[in-house]
Design an enzyme around this catalytic site. Structure first.
Site, PDB file in Angstrom:
ATOM      1  N   ARG A   1       0.802  -1.219   0.000  1.00  0.00           N
ATOM      2  CA  ARG A   1       0.000   0.000   0.000  1.00  0.00           C
ATOM      3  C   ARG A   1       0.838   1.273   0.000  1.00  0.00           C
ATOM      4  O   ARG A   1       0.605   2.189  -0.805  1.00  0.00           O
ATOM      5  CB  ARG A   1      -0.913   0.076   1.241  1.00  0.00           C
ATOM      6  CG  ARG A   1      -2.235  -0.578   1.085  1.00  0.00           C
ATOM      7  CD  ARG A   1      -2.639  -1.166   2.391  1.00  0.00           C
ATOM      8  NE  ARG A   1      -1.660  -2.180   2.745  1.00  0.00           N
ATOM      9  CZ  ARG A   1      -1.714  -3.439   2.294  1.00  0.00           C
ATOM     10  NH1 ARG A   1      -2.701  -3.831   1.578  1.00  0.00           N
ATOM     11  NH2 ARG A   1      -0.768  -4.313   2.606  1.00  0.00           N
ATOM     12  N   THR A   2       1.798   1.364   0.917  1.00  0.00           N
ATOM     13  CA  THR A   2       2.463   2.654   1.103  1.00  0.00           C
ATOM     14  C   THR A   2       3.269   3.017  -0.136  1.00  0.00           C
ATOM     15  O   THR A   2       3.142   4.126  -0.671  1.00  0.00           O
ATOM     16  CB  THR A   2       3.356   2.611   2.357  1.00  0.00           C
ATOM     17  OG1 THR A   2       2.601   2.072   3.433  1.00  0.00           O
ATOM     18  CG2 THR A   2       3.842   3.999   2.727  1.00  0.00           C
TER      19      THR A   2
ATOM     20  N   LYS B   1      25.717  -2.994   0.119  1.00  0.00           N
ATOM     21  CA  LYS B   1      27.189  -2.966   0.180  1.00  0.00           C
ATOM     22  C   LYS B   1      27.675  -2.207   1.410  1.00  0.00           C
ATOM     23  O   LYS B   1      28.863  -1.949   1.557  1.00  0.00           O
ATOM     24  CB  LYS B   1      27.752  -2.274  -1.074  1.00  0.00           C
ATOM     25  CG  LYS B   1      27.340  -2.913  -2.385  1.00  0.00           C
ATOM     26  CD  LYS B   1      27.891  -2.070  -3.542  1.00  0.00           C
ATOM     27  CE  LYS B   1      27.080  -2.262  -4.796  1.00  0.00           C
ATOM     28  NZ  LYS B   1      27.289  -1.173  -5.765  1.00  0.00           N
TER      29      LYS B   1
ATOM     30  N   ARG C   1      11.016   3.998   3.657  1.00  0.00           N
ATOM     31  CA  ARG C   1      10.674   2.994   4.675  1.00  0.00           C
ATOM     32  C   ARG C   1      11.938   2.229   5.023  1.00  0.00           C
ATOM     33  O   ARG C   1      12.716   1.850   4.134  1.00  0.00           O
ATOM     34  CB  ARG C   1       9.614   2.020   4.170  1.00  0.00           C
ATOM     35  CG  ARG C   1       9.417   0.857   5.134  1.00  0.00           C
ATOM     36  CD  ARG C   1       8.243   0.016   4.808  1.00  0.00           C
ATOM     37  NE  ARG C   1       7.005   0.738   5.052  1.00  0.00           N
ATOM     38  CZ  ARG C   1       5.803   0.183   5.004  1.00  0.00           C
ATOM     39  NH1 ARG C   1       5.673  -1.098   4.734  1.00  0.00           N
ATOM     40  NH2 ARG C   1       4.727   0.891   5.241  1.00  0.00           N
TER      41      ARG C   1
ATOM     42  N   HIS D   1       4.634   5.735  11.697  1.00  0.00           N
ATOM     43  CA  HIS D   1       4.168   5.575  10.309  1.00  0.00           C
ATOM     44  C   HIS D   1       3.214   6.748  10.051  1.00  0.00           C
ATOM     45  O   HIS D   1       2.004   6.569   9.929  1.00  0.00           O
ATOM     46  CB  HIS D   1       3.468   4.218  10.169  1.00  0.00           C
ATOM     47  CG  HIS D   1       3.234   3.777   8.758  1.00  0.00           C
ATOM     48  ND1 HIS D   1       3.369   4.610   7.658  1.00  0.00           N
ATOM     49  CD2 HIS D   1       2.853   2.566   8.260  1.00  0.00           C
ATOM     50  CE1 HIS D   1       3.089   3.920   6.561  1.00  0.00           C
ATOM     51  NE2 HIS D   1       2.787   2.686   6.905  1.00  0.00           N
TER      52      HIS D   1
HETATM   53  N1   CP Z   1      -0.341  -0.038   5.787  1.00  0.00           N
HETATM   54  C1   CP Z   1       0.857  -0.306   5.266  1.00  0.00           C
HETATM   55  O1   CP Z   1       1.857   0.282   5.661  1.00  0.00           O
HETATM   56  O2   CP Z   1       0.846  -1.275   4.294  1.00  0.00           O
HETATM   57  P1   CP Z   1       2.135  -1.731   3.508  1.00  0.00           P
HETATM   58  O3   CP Z   1       3.093  -2.358   4.485  1.00  0.00           O
HETATM   59  O4   CP Z   1       1.642  -2.705   2.475  1.00  0.00           O
HETATM   60  O5   CP Z   1       2.757  -0.506   2.885  1.00  0.00           O
END
Ligand code: CP
Length: 341
Positions: free
Chosen positions: A58-59, A87, A108, A136
């Site tokens: 999703r993100t 590396k 991320r 998040h």
């Molecule tokens: N909600 C969320 O962070 O989903 P993903 O890990 O698929 O990005």
């Protein structure tokens, strides 16, 4: 030593934006939903770099869809093994390098604090797209947009958080955001082993928030306005046996939904494993796939805000000198354990 100078604005944790700014982002998201063609070329010539060192559906995809829907383009690292991180390149060097190619970064990372280190070294805005068990914030904005659209308000709500409240970064971020609104009651539903960290709970108590802590979902179901389900996070457990023992602690079923208010909404940041029966998806109160769609519109609004502010020269206040690897942190997942001076 990382000598900090004036930097463009970033989004690293939910508190980086004021309540007024969050309201503006939610209003802009709503405007984008209602007038998508008005925004379809506003980011022409701009590049978003998505640096994802942990899996995501999703993100990452909603960030990329957001940038494409704004008329911009995307550079992506979807796997740490395909980048020079494999590396041994530092987060700081990666951020400096990507600043040469892109206009904005969404990162991320499994290490807590990595997007903060990236923001301290990048010359372009950095958005935290999830760092370890920390935060998040873009999921939080998607959650707030969903609650606002579904319930019509962000205040006067009893919100239940169910599942892995210890490792669930979406839970930590949403609690931090919701505590800034009036009359929010927190109902914390988890196994004893996965309770909300004490520091978050103590901070809520200190500010006189009403908190209920329980292991029993069915008992509290009738009083909830929002139920925020979460997955038990296998990847954060040191012991596989412990994960196996706890993984099915809660399963939301049609029977359990029968005890809830007709106006109640179920949110889940997704991915789901088996904590919500697929039969619940047909219940109009199940808002989690609408929540995933809201995430794209909100990320469009966020990209627009940060790029506009960077163009206007809006900056973070100077933080002074920070030595990342001199921070005292006993968390083995903290970026300070690996990042070099
Ligand atoms: N909600 C969320 O962070 O989903 P993903 O890990 O698929 O990005």
């Amino acid at each position: 030593m990382l000598k900090l100078m004036l930097k463009p604005r970033n989004l690293i944790q939910p508190e980086d934006f004021s309540v007024e700014e969050i309201d503006q982002i939610l209003s802009l998201s709503q405007n984008i939903i209602e007038n998508p063609s008005k925004y379809s070329r506003v980011c022409e010539g701009k590049l978003l770099a998505t640096l994802f060192y942990e899996p995501s559906t999703r993100t990452r995809l909603s960030f990329e869809a957001a940038m494409f829907d704004l008329g911009g383009n995307v550079l992506t690292v979807s796997d740490a093994n395909s980048s020079s991180a494999s590396k041994g390149e530092s987060v700081a060097d990666t951020a400096k390098t990507v600043s040469c190619y892109a206009d904005i970064i969404a990162m991320r990372h499994p290490k807590e604090g990595a997007p903060l280190v990236a923001s301290m070294n990048a010359s372009i805005p950095v958005i935290n797209a999830g760092d370890g068990g920390h935060n998040h914030p873009t999921q939080t904005l998607a959650d707030l947009l969903t609650i606002k659209r579904e319930m019509g308000r962000l205040d006067n709500l009893t919100v239940g958080f169910c599942g892995d409240l210890k490792f669930g970064r979406t839970v930590h971020s949403l609690i931090t955001a919701l505590r800034r609104y009036e009359n929010i009651k927190f109902v914390l539903i988890s196994p004893n082993e996965l309770k909300l960290p004490t520091y978050v709970k103590e901070s809520l108590k200190k500010d006189n928030f009403e908190i209920v802590e329980t292991t029993d979902l069915e008992e509290v179901m009738p009083e909830l306005d929002v139920l925020y389900m979460t997955r038990i996070q296998r990847e954060r457990f040191d012991s596989f046996d412990e994960y196996e023992r706890l993984k099915d602690s809660y399963v939301l079923t049609v029977d359990k939904m029968n005890a809830a208010k007709q106006t109640m909404r179920v949110l889940h940041p997704l991915p789901r494993v088996n904590e919500i029966s697929v039969k619940v998806d047909d219940d109009p109160r199940a808002a989690y796939f609408r929540q995933a769609l809201n995430g794209k519109y909100m990320r469009m609004a966020l990209i627009l805000k940060l790029l506009k502010e960077a163009e206007e020269g809006k900056q973070m206040p100077p933080l002074g000198d920070v030595r990342i690897n001199e921070l005292v942190c006993d968390n083995p997942r903290c970026i300070s354990s690996t990042e070099q001076e």
